[in-house]
Design an enzyme around this catalytic site. Structure first.
Site, PDB file in Angstrom:
ATOM      1  N   CYS A   1      38.448  28.917  33.639  1.00  0.00           N
ATOM      2  CA  CYS A   1      38.318  27.491  33.341  1.00  0.00           C
ATOM      3  C   CYS A   1      36.912  27.165  32.842  1.00  0.00           C
ATOM      4  O   CYS A   1      36.577  27.530  31.725  1.00  0.00           O
ATOM      5  CB  CYS A   1      38.747  26.663  34.549  1.00  0.00           C
TER       6      CYS A   1
ATOM      7  N   HIS B   1      43.986  28.592  35.624  1.00  0.00           N
ATOM      8  CA  HIS B   1      43.542  29.175  36.898  1.00  0.00           C
ATOM      9  C   HIS B   1      44.570  30.210  37.374  1.00  0.00           C
ATOM     10  O   HIS B   1      45.492  29.854  38.101  1.00  0.00           O
ATOM     11  CB  HIS B   1      43.426  28.087  37.966  1.00  0.00           C
TER      12      HIS B   1
ATOM     13  N   GLU C   1      44.275  32.349  39.571  1.00  0.00           N
ATOM     14  CA  GLU C   1      44.170  32.586  41.016  1.00  0.00           C
ATOM     15  C   GLU C   1      45.212  31.809  41.823  1.00  0.00           C
ATOM     16  O   GLU C   1      45.605  32.243  42.905  1.00  0.00           O
ATOM     17  CB  GLU C   1      42.751  32.273  41.511  1.00  0.00           C
TER      18      GLU C   1
END
Ligand code: GLN
Length: 547
Positions: free
Chosen positions: A384, A510, A512
């Site tokens: 990001c 993102h 994650e």
């Protein structure tokens, strides 16, 4: 549709006991026995969602597929259960009040005085039940944030009391998580705070059914009976939760004490099917017996509270275990990085991750980290804001766009390589107004990223306002920092990669948020593999130097 069962997890004595981990562990165990489970978190603060909270105070803001900005515990739920949550899984006092006040303004209460009881408590009950509106679940676990006795938790406790009454016997269960403190001077564990906390809950009309006791030392056998007797729970319903080496041990520690059986019996559900935990166990086995150790620098500005990057560090754990490597994170405050210090901070790591973030503090340090990794062939993953800073660095130092910046930090820049989308320009409210949640991305045919994902169309979660400015698309593409992932509907650039580098990849999304124990994220795995390769080459060349 059969009656779903409700489990409420409350906390006593202190905060930060790990209710989220206990709820996630229980959810995982019940799911592994074939039950359809979901977990919800009720947060007693007035913010409508955690999106506006400072990560220093509250840790990471976790984003769901449907674009909800939620508490980081929802990340644990998804990582443990390997299933998505949604906006309905996180409710705050702010949101409850907002809907009650909206109804009042619409005149829905027909002239009645609007009060905490029944209007707020009814809205809490409605939100708890809303989660199962499609009838998908057998069991709904609701974690009540905060600590029993807090003024702000009272409406929730009262709503739970009423809901239990509405649901009737055997359809709900209260799990109370408490602390058994250890007094080092006398060498004793103490049960009194737990007794008081259970009593406090009883004053609100709720009797706990199961106690989960956090402790630093093993609880002696006789203490289990004492706790059961004085807290008025069944023998066998006191569960120990010792400090664990990793949060991923907790489900198995609880399982060893038949926690899931205790819960199922309490809810009058069958205990016939046994949990299927082989995959979990082999993950733990890999985690604890790594063949390699990888050092990754995490460059960010919220590093003083590591919870700010929870999903990233967990994604390292999942991906690391998948390649039998342990990841050691070197936390680097981006504000400490400049041309002089950079070498000292970054020369001993195998890879660098430039973290997400907001605002201009520490920005230049992220740009310097990107430059150092690019010039020294160190694998780098930018997430990001991390990707945005890779673009800025490249614009300045390779394309020669002097003064290139993100419009977030300098609206006057001559080269707004990262800029605001037109849709965002007139938005003044901060809450829930970013590009949020799952967006599709089409991967370029012969790209590294396509090889990593091994598919053409992916979907990843977003949380940002600013975007790569497509005016510079060709400049980047022609000089070799290639946009290889594009949103098919908007044409927005989601991925930049530098094929001539061992691993230099920035993603606007993102990744994650989608990494779980059962499905480690391919991008994190690829990044770690590149870091490991870098380490091995480094060792080899050092060995050669010695000869
Ligand atoms: N601040 C940047 C933006 O809003 C990046 C956000 C992030 O890293 N999540 O676009």
């Amino acid at each position: 549709m059969s009656q779903p069962k409700y489990i409420f997890v409350t906390g006593g004595v202190t905060s930060s006991l790990g209710k989220g981990i206990v709820a996630a562990s229980l959810g995982m165990l019940l799911k592994s026995r074939g039950y359809k489970v979901t977990i919800q978190k009720l947060d007693p603060y007035i913010n409508v969602d955690p999106g506006t909270l400072n990560p220093y105070e509250h840790g990471e803001c976790y984003v769901t597929e449907d674009g909800a900005e939620t508490d980081l515990d929802l990340g644990h739920y998804e990582r443990f259960l390997n299933q998505n949550t949604s906006q309905a899984n996180n409710v705050t006092t702010g949101r409850i009040y907002q809907s009650v006040i909206d109804k009042e303004r619409r005149g829905d209460y027909l002239g009645k005085t609007v009060q905490i009881i029944p209007h707020i408590t009814n809205e809490i009950k409605r939100r708890i039940k809303l989660l199962n509106r499609s009838g998908d679940y057998d069991i709904i676990i609701t974690e009540i944030g905060g600590t029993v006795g807090d003024i702000e938790s009272l409406p929730y406790i009262e709503a739970v009391r009423q809901l239990r009454w509405d649901l009737g016997e055997d359809n709900s269960l209260i799990i109370h998580l408490t602390l058994i403190p250890y007094l080092a001077a006398s060498g004793e564990l103490k049960t009194k705070p737990t007794q008081h906390s259970v009593r406090l809950l009883m004053e609100s009309g709720i009797q706990s059914d199961v106690l989960v006791c956090r402790t630093e030392h093993e609880i002696p056998k006789e203490m289990f009976s004492k706790l059961a007797l004085f807290c008025n729970v069944k023998k066998g319903n006191v569960i120990e939760c010792l400090d664990a080496e990793t949060i991923y041990d907790v489900p198995l520690m609880l399982r060893e004490q038949d926690f899931d059986d205790v819960v199922l019996r309490g809810l009058k559900l069958s205990t016939a099917s046994k949990p299927e935990l082989n995959q979990w166990k082999s993950f733990l086995d890999n985690l604890k017996n790594p063949e390699d150790h990888i050092r990754i620098a995490l460059v960010g500005k919220y590093v003083s509270l590591q919870d700010s990057y929870k999903s990233i560090t967990e994604a390292f754990i999942h991906a690391g275990a998948a390649i039998k490597a342990q990841v050691k994170v070197k936390w680097i405050y981006s504000g400490d990085l400049n041309n002089e210090t950079c070498e000292k901070f970054l020369s001993d790591v195998d890879g660098v991750l430039i973290a997400p973030g907001f605002g201009d503090r520490g920005i230049e340090g992220k740009i310097i980290a990107a430059q150092y990794a690019r010039e020294n062939n160190i694998p780098l993953l930018g997430v990001c804001l991390g990707m945005q800073m890779m673009a800025i660095e490249y614009a300045r130092n390779v394309l020669g766009f002097e003064g290139a910046e993100s419009a977030e930090t300098n609206i006057q820049t001559p080269y707004p390589v990262i800029s605001l989308m037109d849709e965002q320009k007139n938005i003044t409210n901060k809450g829930g107004t970013m590009r949020l949640g799952a967006w599709e991305c089409r991967l370029k045919g012969d790209s590294i990223i396509k090889e990593i994902y091994d598919t053409e169309l992916i979907s990843e979660r977003h949380r940002h306002r600013y975007e790569f400015n497509n005016e510079y698309f060709k400049d980047f593409e022609n000089s070799g920092f290639i946009p290889t992932g594009i949103n098919p509907d908007t044409g927005l650039v989601e991925i930049l990669e530098l094929p001539e580098h061992p691993f230099y990849l920035g993603v606007q999304f993102h990744p994650e948020y989608k990494s779980t124990v059962a499905t480690p994220h391919p991008l994190f795995k690829a990044f770690l593999k590149a870091a490991l390769k870098n380490q091995k080459q480094e060792k080899l060349s050092n060995a050669r130097k010695e000869i």
